[in-house]
Design an enzyme around this catalytic site. Structure first.
Site, PDB file in Angstrom:
ATOM      1  N   TYR A 146       5.082  10.183   4.803  1.00 62.15           N
ATOM      2  CA  TYR A 146       5.505  10.196   3.407  1.00 62.15           C
ATOM      3  C   TYR A 146       4.258  10.335   2.549  1.00 62.15           C
ATOM      4  CZ  TYR A 146       7.525   8.491  -1.001  1.00 62.15           C
ATOM      5  OH  TYR A 146       7.933   8.360  -2.302  1.00 62.15           O
ATOM      6  N   ASP A 241      -4.086  11.695   4.056  1.00 57.69           N
ATOM      7  CA  ASP A 241      -3.453  10.841   3.059  1.00 57.69           C
ATOM      8  C   ASP A 241      -3.826   9.406   3.420  1.00 57.69           C
ATOM      9  OD1 ASP A 241      -1.778   9.092   1.752  1.00 57.69           O
ATOM     10  OD2 ASP A 241       0.010  10.334   1.929  1.00 57.69           O
ATOM     11  N   LYS A 269      -2.619   3.277  -4.449  1.00 58.92           N
ATOM     12  CA  LYS A 269      -2.580   1.895  -4.960  1.00 58.92           C
ATOM     13  C   LYS A 269      -3.754   1.005  -4.580  1.00 58.92           C
ATOM     14  CE  LYS A 269       0.980   2.290  -1.559  1.00 58.92           C
ATOM     15  NZ  LYS A 269       2.385   2.643  -1.518  1.00 58.92           N
TER      16      LYS A 269
END
Ligand code: HOZ
Length: 432
Positions: A146, A241, A269
């Site tokens: 994701y 990622d 984050k």
């Protein structure tokens, strides 16, 4: 005896009137595990406190960033001090340079970095850059990975899409998703075939170097190295990622821990210490195609926001200056892993625990979980029962078998023991 959820239930009913599904991010709704979500009032260190006054040991940690536990004082103080100087300017600050320099000093191969406001934005922008740089349109991603909710990534995606079994996302045009090719995680052969069948058309391969959105799935030996070679051979931009793994698995993220370099890396984050931040960076030769140096356009009023920068800077600097943090994270998670083995191994319940550093997850599976198909074939109904049993015992796990648990330095030996007791009680109940 079950915990009181009266106030959370009232808040959830109210939330559903004005917020779709009552939540601002789908997995939080508990829809797949059943029941209704607990609403958090505050958190400190290893613990969450909900609207009914219940206390939980937190194994989500805001899906990764609270590496040093909640309300870590130096970060909170830095945010408060900086807020007095205004919360946004929309103009450059010295703080952004310090943040960029810090990231470049910690992340291997990152010569330049552009701040954005979320991991989605970071991945979306990195792919645009790879396309602009190579002049090619197609990208390859892995089933169950994701990379945020940009159109190009909502193809065979993990996290909430896996949790809710969403195969096709209305609103994503086929003209966009057709350019996203997918392969099973840990399957180098599949990549060779895709690349051969799409010769000179693939701009980027994007991957979570340690997958965290189908539970935790480590890369098998030689897999990332193999992808690196394919990218080098075919002129494809290799994108890591590291929204979850960056600065969590090591000061230099998965690149450092696994000893492999990407061309571009995305962060999220974690680099905001829990505030809404993202970034993408990498080789200067590629990064200089970004506007205003080049014509690959990317922008944002809140990019480099001073509050987010000071929070992220304070946390990353702590991580850089104290390598023992990583030892502690790994030791605690390893202990949890070993002790969970002791609880589950004699039970006869088929289970698999995958762990890398301070990322860990449990699948109720009788075979190794090395890709999305394995994760999907596990007994996720049993996971849902486990989730609720743990929640009742004050252990807050991700409300989906397709998510990873994240450990913070605030988790103590006593917290680990409490977690094991809850797991043992679940096993006992299962066997009764
Ligand atoms: N997609 C996130 C985890 N992989 C969940 C985000 C959230 O609900 O806050």
């Amino acid at each position: 005896m079950s915990i009181s959820q009266t106030n959370s239930n009232t808040l959830f009913a109210r939330a559903q009137q004005s917020i779709p599904g009552g939540v601002n991010s789908p997995v939080r709704a508990f829809k797949s595990v059943g029941g209704s979500p607990i609403f958090i009032k505050e958190a400190k260190g290893a613990y969450l406190y909900d609207a009914d006054g219940n206390k939980y040991i937190d194994y989500i940690n805001s899906w990764g960033p609270m590496i040093l536990g909640h309300a870590y004082e130096p970060v909170v103080n830095a945010i408060c001090d900086r807020a007095k100087l205004s919360t946004s300017y929309g103009a450059p600050t010295e703080l952004e340079i310090e943040m960029a320099e810090l990231i470049c000093s910690m992340a291997p191969g990152v010569d330049m970095v552009r701040m954005v406001s979320s991991g989605t934005e970071a991945c979306m922008s990195a792919v645009r850059l790879a396309r602009g740089y190579t002049g090619r349109n197609k990208i390859i991603k892995f089933e169950g990975c994701y990379h945020g909710h940009a159109d190009a990534f909502l193809v065979k995606a993990g996290s909430g899409l896996a949790t809710f079994n969403i195969q096709t996302v209305p609103g994503v045009p086929a003209s966009v998703s057709d350019d996203t090719l997918t392969a099973p995680y840990n399957d180098l052969e599949a990549i060779e075939t895709l690349v051969r069948n799409n010769k000179d058309q693939v701009a980027a391969i994007i991957i979570e170097p340690v997958a965290g959105n189908m539970g935790c799935i480590p890369p098998s030996k030689g897999f990332l190295e193999g992808l690196r070679s394919v990218c080098d051979r075919e002129g494809i931009v290799f994108i890591f990622d590291e929204v979850m793994t960056g600065f969590r698995l090591a000061a230099g993220g998965a690149q450092e821990l696994l000893g492999i370099r990407a061309d571009l890396v995305t962060y999220g984050k974690v680099i905001g210490g829990g505030l809404p931040v993202g970034a993408f960076g990498g080789r200067r030769e590629i990064m200089q195609h970004i506007a205003p140096l080049g014509n690959v356009y990317q922008a944002g009023t809140l990019s480099g926001n001073p509050i987010a920068m000071i929070a992220g800077y304070t946390m990353l600097k702590t991580l850089k200056d104290d390598p023992s943090i990583y030892t502690k994270l790994t030791d605690t998670t390893q202990k949890l892993h070993q002790e969970l083995d002791k609880v589950f191994a004699p039970s006869g319940i088929p289970y698999v625990i995958n762990r890398v550093g301070s990322m860990i997850s449990l699948h109720f599976s009788s075979k190794p979980v090395t890709n999305f198909a394995d994760a999907a074939s596990a007994d996720n109904t049993l996971f849902n029962k486990f989730f609720h049993a743990m929640l009742q015992a004050g252990i807050y796990l991700p409300p989906s078998a397709y998510e990873t648990w994240f450990i913070s330095t605030a988790v103590s030996e006593a917290d680990v023991q409490a977690t094991l007791q809850a797991a043992a009680a679940f096993v006992k109940q299962y066997q009764a």
